[in-house]
Design a protein around this motif. Structure first.
Motif, PDB file in Angstrom:
ATOM      1  N   PHE A 184       0.850  -1.185   0.000  1.00 30.38           N
ATOM      2  CA  PHE A 184       0.000   0.000   0.000  1.00 30.38           C
ATOM      3  C   PHE A 184       0.888   1.238   0.000  1.00 30.38           C
ATOM      4  O   PHE A 184       1.634   1.480   0.957  1.00 30.38           O
ATOM      5  N   ALA A 185       0.828   1.999  -1.076  1.00 34.43           N
ATOM      6  CA  ALA A 185       1.638   3.211  -1.190  1.00 34.43           C
ATOM      7  C   ALA A 185       1.083   4.293  -0.279  1.00 34.43           C
ATOM      8  O   ALA A 185      -0.137   4.489  -0.193  1.00 34.43           O
ATOM      9  N   VAL A 186       2.006   5.001   0.395  1.00 39.30           N
ATOM     10  CA  VAL A 186       1.609   6.101   1.280  1.00 39.30           C
ATOM     11  C   VAL A 186       2.541   7.285   1.046  1.00 39.30           C
ATOM     12  O   VAL A 186       3.468   7.218   0.228  1.00 39.30           O
ATOM     13  N   LEU A 187       2.317   8.348   1.794  1.00 43.41           N
ATOM     14  CA  LEU A 187       2.963   9.626   1.501  1.00 43.41           C
ATOM     15  C   LEU A 187       4.270   9.850   2.245  1.00 43.41           C
ATOM     16  O   LEU A 187       5.156  10.543   1.743  1.00 43.41           O
ATOM     17  N   ASN A 188       4.402   9.326   3.461  1.00 44.15           N
ATOM     18  CA  ASN A 188       5.618   9.589   4.237  1.00 44.15           C
ATOM     19  C   ASN A 188       5.856   8.477   5.252  1.00 44.15           C
ATOM     20  O   ASN A 188       4.985   7.632   5.492  1.00 44.15           O
ATOM     21  N   GLY A 189       7.051   8.487   5.837  1.00 44.10           N
ATOM     22  CA  GLY A 189       7.453   7.409   6.715  1.00 44.10           C
ATOM     23  C   GLY A 189       6.669   7.321   8.005  1.00 44.10           C
ATOM     24  O   GLY A 189       6.303   6.226   8.449  1.00 44.10           O
ATOM     25  N   ALA A 190       6.423   8.461   8.646  1.00 48.26           N
ATOM     26  CA  ALA A 190       5.638   8.435   9.879  1.00 48.26           C
ATOM     27  C   ALA A 190       4.226   7.925   9.605  1.00 48.26           C
ATOM     28  O   ALA A 190       3.660   7.159  10.393  1.00 48.26           O
ATOM     29  N   GLY A 191       3.664   8.344   8.481  1.00 46.73           N
ATOM     30  CA  GLY A 191       2.339   7.850   8.100  1.00 46.73           C
ATOM     31  C   GLY A 191       2.347   6.353   7.863  1.00 46.73           C
ATOM     32  O   GLY A 191       1.407   5.644   8.259  1.00 46.73           O
ATOM     33  N   ALA A 192       3.407   5.857   7.235  1.00 54.46           N
ATOM     34  CA  ALA A 192       3.517   4.413   7.011  1.00 54.46           C
ATOM     35  C   ALA A 192       3.545   3.673   8.337  1.00 54.46           C
ATOM     36  O   ALA A 192       2.900   2.622   8.498  1.00 54.46           O
ATOM     37  N   ASN A 193       4.300   4.201   9.289  1.00 56.29           N
ATOM     38  CA  ASN A 193       4.351   3.557  10.600  1.00 56.29           C
ATOM     39  C   ASN A 193       2.996   3.574  11.285  1.00 56.29           C
ATOM     40  O   ASN A 193       2.570   2.573  11.878  1.00 56.29           O
ATOM     41  N   MET A 194       2.304   4.703  11.231  1.00 56.41           N
ATOM     42  CA  MET A 194       1.029   4.794  11.932  1.00 56.41           C
ATOM     43  C   MET A 194      -0.019   3.874  11.315  1.00 56.41           C
ATOM     44  O   MET A 194      -0.777   3.204  12.027  1.00 56.41           O
ATOM     45  N   VAL A 195      -0.068   3.816   9.997  1.00 59.94           N
ATOM     46  CA  VAL A 195      -1.032   2.910   9.347  1.00 59.94           C
ATOM     47  C   VAL A 195      -0.695   1.468   9.681  1.00 59.94           C
ATOM     48  O   VAL A 195      -1.571   0.669  10.054  1.00 59.94           O
ATOM     49  N   GLY A 196       0.579   1.105   9.548  1.00 55.57           N
ATOM     50  CA  GLY A 196       0.968  -0.267   9.817  1.00 55.57           C
ATOM     51  C   GLY A 196       0.713  -0.685  11.250  1.00 55.57           C
ATOM     52  O   GLY A 196       0.197  -1.788  11.515  1.00 55.57           O
ATOM     53  N   LEU A 197       1.046   0.180  12.193  1.00 55.34           N
ATOM     54  CA  LEU A 197       0.832  -0.151  13.597  1.00 55.34           C
ATOM     55  C   LEU A 197      -0.653  -0.212  13.939  1.00 55.34           C
ATOM     56  O   LEU A 197      -1.091  -1.070  14.723  1.00 55.34           O
ATOM     57  N   ALA A 198      -1.437   0.684  13.359  1.00 52.57           N
ATOM     58  CA  ALA A 198      -2.867   0.727  13.661  1.00 52.57           C
ATOM     59  C   ALA A 198      -3.567  -0.578  13.304  1.00 52.57           C
ATOM     60  O   ALA A 198      -4.565  -0.951  13.937  1.00 52.57           O
ATOM     61  N   LEU A 199      -3.052  -1.271  12.301  1.00 46.63           N
ATOM     62  CA  LEU A 199      -3.660  -2.537  11.899  1.00 46.63           C
ATOM     63  C   LEU A 199      -3.646  -3.570  13.005  1.00 46.63           C
ATOM     64  O   LEU A 199      -4.478  -4.486  13.022  1.00 46.63           O
ATOM     65  N   MET A 200      -2.702  -3.434  13.935  1.00 44.62           N
ATOM     66  CA  MET A 200      -2.451  -4.491  14.910  1.00 44.62           C
ATOM     67  C   MET A 200      -2.849  -4.136  16.327  1.00 44.62           C
ATOM     68  O   MET A 200      -2.690  -4.962  17.236  1.00 44.62           O
ATOM     69  N   LEU A 201      -3.361  -2.931  16.547  1.00 41.04           N
ATOM     70  CA  LEU A 201      -3.534  -2.431  17.903  1.00 41.04           C
ATOM     71  C   LEU A 201      -4.981  -2.155  18.266  1.00 41.04           C
ATOM     72  O   LEU A 201      -5.761  -1.655  17.441  1.00 41.04           O
ATOM     73  N   GLY A 202      -5.318  -2.441  19.514  1.00 35.00           N
ATOM     74  CA  GLY A 202      -6.590  -2.039  20.084  1.00 35.00           C
ATOM     75  C   GLY A 202      -6.421  -0.823  20.968  1.00 35.00           C
ATOM     76  O   GLY A 202      -5.307  -0.333  21.177  1.00 35.00           O
ATOM     77  N   ARG A 203      -7.503  -0.342  21.532  1.00 31.48           N
ATOM     78  CA  ARG A 203      -7.482   0.909  22.271  1.00 31.48           C
ATOM     79  C   ARG A 203      -6.671   0.835  23.561  1.00 31.48           C
ATOM     80  O   ARG A 203      -6.192   1.858  24.045  1.00 31.48           O
ATOM     81  N   TYR A 204      -6.520  -0.328  24.141  1.00 28.05           N
ATOM     82  CA  TYR A 204      -5.805  -0.440  25.421  1.00 28.05           C
ATOM     83  C   TYR A 204      -4.456  -1.147  25.258  1.00 28.05           C
ATOM     84  O   TYR A 204      -3.842  -1.586  26.233  1.00 28.05           O
ATOM     85  N   ASP A 205      -3.972  -1.228  24.031  1.00 29.37           N
ATOM     86  CA  ASP A 205      -2.750  -1.970  23.757  1.00 29.37           C
ATOM     87  C   ASP A 205      -1.502  -1.094  23.866  1.00 29.37           C
ATOM     88  O   ASP A 205      -1.588   0.131  24.009  1.00 29.37           O
ATOM     89  N   ALA A 206      -0.350  -1.745  23.762  1.00 28.47           N
ATOM     90  CA  ALA A 206       0.921  -1.058  23.889  1.00 28.47           C
ATOM     91  C   ALA A 206       1.920  -1.621  22.880  1.00 28.47           C
ATOM     92  O   ALA A 206       1.772  -2.740  22.379  1.00 28.47           O
ATOM     93  N   ILE A 207       2.946  -0.815  22.608  1.00 26.09           N
ATOM     94  CA  ILE A 207       4.011  -1.178  21.680  1.00 26.09           C
ATOM     95  C   ILE A 207       5.321  -1.263  22.454  1.00 26.09           C
ATOM     96  O   ILE A 207       5.691  -0.319  23.164  1.00 26.09           O
ATOM     97  N   ILE A 208       6.015  -2.372  22.321  1.00 29.84           N
ATOM     98  CA  ILE A 208       7.359  -2.509  22.886  1.00 29.84           C
ATOM     99  C   ILE A 208       8.363  -2.074  21.823  1.00 29.84           C
ATOM    100  O   ILE A 208       8.334  -2.575  20.690  1.00 29.84           O
ATOM    101  N   CYS A 209       9.245  -1.144  22.159  1.00 30.52           N
ATOM    102  CA  CYS A 209      10.235  -0.666  21.194  1.00 30.52           C
ATOM    103  C   CYS A 209      11.464  -0.170  21.926  1.00 30.52           C
ATOM    104  O   CYS A 209      11.440   0.052  23.144  1.00 30.52           O
ATOM    105  N   SER A 210      12.546   0.016  21.202  1.00 23.87           N
ATOM    106  CA  SER A 210      13.751   0.602  21.781  1.00 23.87           C
ATOM    107  C   SER A 210      13.474   2.054  22.164  1.00 23.87           C
ATOM    108  O   SER A 210      12.684   2.749  21.524  1.00 23.87           O
ATOM    109  N   SER A 211      14.161   2.517  23.190  1.00 27.40           N
ATOM    110  CA  SER A 211      13.994   3.911  23.609  1.00 27.40           C
ATOM    111  C   SER A 211      14.491   4.887  22.547  1.00 27.40           C
ATOM    112  O   SER A 211      14.103   6.057  22.554  1.00 27.40           O
ATOM    113  N   SER A 212      15.335   4.414  21.634  1.00 28.02           N
ATOM    114  CA  SER A 212      15.811   5.285  20.559  1.00 28.02           C
ATOM    115  C   SER A 212      14.988   5.163  19.286  1.00 28.02           C
ATOM    116  O   SER A 212      15.294   5.817  18.290  1.00 28.02           O
ATOM    117  N   ALA A 213      13.949   4.341  19.289  1.00 31.81           N
ATOM    118  CA  ALA A 213      13.148   4.114  18.080  1.00 31.81           C
ATOM    119  C   ALA A 213      12.566   5.417  17.546  1.00 31.81           C
ATOM    120  O   ALA A 213      12.209   6.329  18.316  1.00 31.81           O
TER     121      ALA A 213
END
Length: 348
Positions: A62-91
């Motif tokens: 799915f083509a998108v406009l920018n990198g932050a948007g790509a991350n938000m769309v991709g992450l949104a597919l997998m998350l519910g309202r009370y969920d959390a993301i584990i990531c590096s502090s430098s991510a």
């Protein structure tokens, strides 16, 4: 005295680079006549075919406009309202997207300190103590950056181990692939070897940092997630009306391995820069140079003088740590000129 140059090369970001001629030609080729909007065009169909070739028949692009948007769309597919993301502090999602995940997705980031930007399987399992506890956000996604924000690269084996740990705990694995091409070029692998083949569920594929004008993609590898992507892309303001111009760029990158040519050259220029610094006593390399980024420490006075001539950023001003980035259009002469000036300033 620094050598005078009216148009110095920027070492601040690969976003400062221009557009690769092949990609400009692809945009121009798409600029003839009318075409259906919002992805109903032949260029987008061709891009989607290239995604199948590169990442497997189940992959959906799915083509998108920018990198932050790509991350938000991709992450949104997998998350519910009370969920959390584990990531590096430098991510990137934790440091340089202005709280987009918290604001737009409404989820918590569970950040993990990492010396080299890379998560380990135990970083996942150690953050699962609150699973099932209604007082705590529930981990649902592990997000890694390939390349990391510190320029380091996960091997296929390392990503596979993270995938096993995430899936074993019922979590998804997401990859911020803004510089995925640089990682594959460094490893000498294809793109599939660090995504499809190692259990990634959703990832972004970055084009803008690798010679494109403005082109990113969300690639969904888990079939059960793909059906919601068109709707989330639209809701997230990432659906371009004249999508043919974005798709044409992505197709160009995915044809004849232009992505590897561009990323490999950028990587080689960073290695040239790093190798040229190894005999300079007052300059230290903070992290292994595995992509198109060089993180170096040098005297603050030298940084000030060099920044009067070249564009680059402090990464940690208190530690005198700077970041130098190369791009697909960096030349050996530009790198060597920069090296000469570093030596002159540090040795002054």
């Amino acid at each position: 005295m620094l050598i005078d140059s009216p148009f110095p090369k920027s070492f601040a970001s690969d976003n400062h680079a221009g557009v690769h001629p092949t990609i400009l030609a692809a945009i121009a080729a798409a600029n003839h006549g009318d075409a259906p909007a919002y992805g109903g065009d032949d260029w987008t169909a061709l891009f989607e075919e290239r995604v199948h070739v590169e990442f497997g028949p189940a992959a959906q692009g799915f083509a998108v406009l920018n990198g932050a948007g790509a991350n938000m769309v991709g992450l949104a597919l997998m998350l519910g309202r009370y969920d959390a993301i584990i990531c590096s502090s430098s991510a990137h999602i934790a440091t340089h997207e202005a709280g987009a995940a918290e604001r737009l997705l409404g989820v918590k980031l569970i950040t993990v300190p990492t010396p080299d930007g890379k998560l380990l399987p135990q970083d996942i399992t150690s953050r699962l103590g609150g699973v099932g506890n209604p007082h705590e956000s529930q981990p649902k996604v592990v997000s890694i950056s390939e390349v990391t924000e510190l320029g380091t690269v996960y091997t296929p084996e390392e990503i596979a181990a993270l995938s096993e740990a995430a899936h074993g705990a019922g979590l998804f694995l997401h990859v911020d692939g803004a510089r995925l091409a640089n990682a594959a070029a460094h490893l000498g692998t294809d793109l599939r070897s660090i995504t499809t083949d190692v259990g990634v569920d959703v990832f972004s594929f970055g084009g803008t940092k690798n010679g494109a004008l403005a082109a990113e993609a969300v690639i969904v590898l888990s079939p059960e997630l793909a059906s919601g992507t068109p709707f989330l892309r639209r809701q997230s303001l990432q659906l371009a009306s004249k999508m043919r111009y974005i798709s044409a760029q992505l197709t160009a990158l995915l044809t004849d391995e232009l992505w590897r040519q561009n990323a490999g050259h950028a990587n080689s220029m960073s290695l040239r820069l790093a190798d040229g610094l190894r005999d300079v006593p007052e300059v230290g390399l903070a992290f292994p140079v595995q992509s198109n980024a060089v993180f170096a420490t040098l005297p603050a006075a030298a940084v000030s003088v060099l920044q009067s001539r070249y564009r680059f950023h402090y990464w940690d001003e208190g530690a005198n740590l700077v970041r130098w980035m190369t791009a697909f259009d960096s030349t050996p002469d530009q790198v060597d000129e920069f090296l000469d000036d570093i030596r002159k300033v540090v040795g002054a």
